[in-house]
Design a protein around this motif. Structure first.
Motif, PDB file in Angstrom:
ATOM      1  N   MET A  48      10.066  28.722  32.321  1.00  0.00           N
ATOM      2  CA  MET A  48      11.533  28.681  32.466  1.00  0.00           C
ATOM      3  C   MET A  48      12.148  29.008  31.108  1.00  0.00           C
ATOM      4  SD  MET A  48      13.840  28.258  34.780  1.00  0.00           S
ATOM      5  CE  MET A  48      12.877  27.585  36.127  1.00  0.00           C
ATOM      6  N   ASN A  49      12.600  28.022  30.353  1.00  0.00           N
ATOM      7  CA  ASN A  49      13.006  28.208  28.957  1.00  0.00           C
ATOM      8  C   ASN A  49      13.115  26.847  28.293  1.00  0.00           C
ATOM      9  OD1 ASN A  49      15.564  27.066  29.486  1.00  0.00           O
ATOM     10  ND2 ASN A  49      16.447  29.068  29.938  1.00  0.00           N
ATOM     11  N   ALA A  50      13.336  26.842  26.987  1.00  0.00           N
ATOM     12  CA  ALA A  50      13.337  25.580  26.236  1.00  0.00           C
ATOM     13  C   ALA A  50      14.538  24.706  26.565  1.00  0.00           C
ATOM     14  CB  ALA A  50      13.292  25.885  24.745  1.00  0.00           C
ATOM     15  N   ASP A  51      15.646  25.307  26.999  1.00  0.00           N
ATOM     16  CA  ASP A  51      16.865  24.534  27.267  1.00  0.00           C
ATOM     17  C   ASP A  51      16.822  23.803  28.598  1.00  0.00           C
ATOM     18  OD1 ASP A  51      18.399  25.105  24.933  1.00  0.00           O
ATOM     19  OD2 ASP A  51      18.698  27.132  25.686  1.00  0.00           O
ATOM     20  N   PHE A  52      16.133  24.363  29.587  1.00  0.00           N
ATOM     21  CA  PHE A  52      16.154  23.802  30.938  1.00  0.00           C
ATOM     22  C   PHE A  52      15.724  22.336  31.001  1.00  0.00           C
ATOM     23  CE2 PHE A  52      13.937  23.003  34.994  1.00  0.00           C
ATOM     24  CZ  PHE A  52      15.021  23.089  35.857  1.00  0.00           C
ATOM     25  N   HIS A  91       7.640  16.135  35.011  1.00  0.00           N
ATOM     26  CA  HIS A  91       7.039  17.313  34.392  1.00  0.00           C
ATOM     27  C   HIS A  91       8.098  18.378  34.073  1.00  0.00           C
ATOM     28  CE1 HIS A  91       2.674  16.504  35.953  1.00  0.00           C
ATOM     29  NE2 HIS A  91       3.054  15.680  34.991  1.00  0.00           N
ATOM     30  N   TYR A  92       9.070  18.527  34.990  1.00  0.00           N
ATOM     31  CA  TYR A  92      10.149  19.482  34.749  1.00  0.00           C
ATOM     32  C   TYR A  92      10.987  19.056  33.545  1.00  0.00           C
ATOM     33  CZ  TYR A  92       9.368  21.562  39.399  1.00  0.00           C
ATOM     34  OH  TYR A  92       8.830  22.202  40.492  1.00  0.00           O
ATOM     35  N   GLU A  93      11.294  17.769  33.480  1.00  0.00           N
ATOM     36  CA  GLU A  93      12.159  17.271  32.400  1.00  0.00           C
ATOM     37  C   GLU A  93      11.457  17.296  31.046  1.00  0.00           C
ATOM     38  OE1 GLU A  93      13.892  13.479  33.292  1.00  0.00           O
ATOM     39  OE2 GLU A  93      15.185  14.284  34.892  1.00  0.00           O
ATOM     40  N   LYS A  94      10.152  17.229  31.067  1.00  0.00           N
ATOM     41  CA  LYS A  94       9.391  17.280  29.814  1.00  0.00           C
ATOM     42  C   LYS A  94       8.985  18.699  29.437  1.00  0.00           C
ATOM     43  CE  LYS A  94       7.434  12.616  30.236  1.00  0.00           C
ATOM     44  NZ  LYS A  94       6.194  11.829  30.471  1.00  0.00           N
ATOM     45  N   GLY A  95       9.237  19.640  30.345  1.00  0.00           N
ATOM     46  CA  GLY A  95       8.877  21.022  30.072  1.00  0.00           C
ATOM     47  C   GLY A  95       7.405  21.310  30.245  1.00  0.00           C
ATOM     48  N   ILE A  96       6.705  20.410  30.941  1.00  0.00           N
ATOM     49  CA  ILE A  96       5.264  20.599  31.149  1.00  0.00           C
ATOM     50  C   ILE A  96       5.014  21.671  32.209  1.00  0.00           C
ATOM     51  CG2 ILE A  96       3.140  19.486  31.964  1.00  0.00           C
ATOM     52  CD1 ILE A  96       4.251  16.859  30.832  1.00  0.00           C
TER      53      ILE A  96
END
Length: 237
Positions: free
Chosen positions: A1-5, A36-41
């Motif tokens: 996705m990207n770093a901001d999401f 996992h989404y919130e941590k960017g994993i």
């Protein structure tokens, strides 16, 4: 996705005041997957992106960090309201004389500064001065924002401990580049006619009858704060 999401997804949930378990239930996924989404994993799919945007009432562009506006609007000059536009944003608390006074002094001084920048016809000078001022506002907004510990840190990507050194360095670079242009040392970005920038206190009052007093007050205030004294044995010219 990207770093901001991941950061924005977490920020929106916390702003809504719900737990990760509640949000996951509303979004139709497991708490583990949302974590996992919130941590960017892990990266989410397009369906979840749209579902999350609808649930939090924001645009997909905002969720992805492509727009700072929750609606995804990309501002144009026409979209930006005038600084003195009436509305809730301009309502001050009763008795708040100092904020009103200082806001007017600064805003009026900016009118003079930006008129001179316009006369310079230098895109580089406008850009460097503007970035310097934006960084100053950014730093002070973060400082005031941090006064309430309940405010979510997720609004910003740079950690608190890194803001001052990074912003200070960036401001010094902007100032150095602006000075290079102002002194005529940058052959790629020259001021067309420096005579258009000629000023005396008399000309300042003539050209800016509404704003000159504010700028002179700002100058006096700042030089008082700096408390500079000429070396002994040397007189001011």
């Amino acid at each position: 996705m990207n770093a901001d999401f991941p950061r924005i997804l977490t920020l929106l949930r916390k702003e809504k005041g719900i737990s990760q378990k509640q949000a996951a239930g509303e979004l139709g996924i497991s708490q583990a997957l949302l974590s996992h989404y919130e941590k960017g994993i892990r990266e989410c799919g397009l369906n979840f992106l749209v579902r999350a945007a609808d649930f939090y009432g924001v645009s997909c562009d905002y969720l992805l960090g492509r727009s700072p506006d929750r609606t995804g609007t990309q501002l144009t000059v026409e979209d930006i309201p005038e600084p003195d536009a009436m509305g809730r944003e301009n309502v001050m608390h009763k008795g708040s004389i100092m904020p009103v006074l200082n806001k007017k002094l600064i805003a009026n001084s900016m009118n003079v500064l930006y008129d001179l920048l316009s006369k310079s016809q230098s895109k580089g000078l406008v850009s460097e001065v503007s970035t310097f001022l934006m960084l100053s506002v950014y730093r002070m907004f973060r400082l005031v924002y941090s006064a309430n510990p309940r405010n979510q840190k997720g609004m910003f990507t740079i950690p608190d401990e890194m803001v001052v050194p990074f912003a200070t360095a960036a401001m010094q670079i902007c100032e150095a580049r602006a000075a290079d242009i102002a002194r005529g040392n940058n052959p790629e970005d020259q001021i067309d006619d420096v005579e258009l920038l000629y000023l005396t206190t008399e000309k300042l009052s003539e050209q800016y009858p509404l704003f000159a007093s504010s700028l002179l007050n700002v100058i006096q205030h700042c030089e008082g704060k700096l408390d500079w004294q000429p070396p002994k044995g040397k007189e001011k010219k």
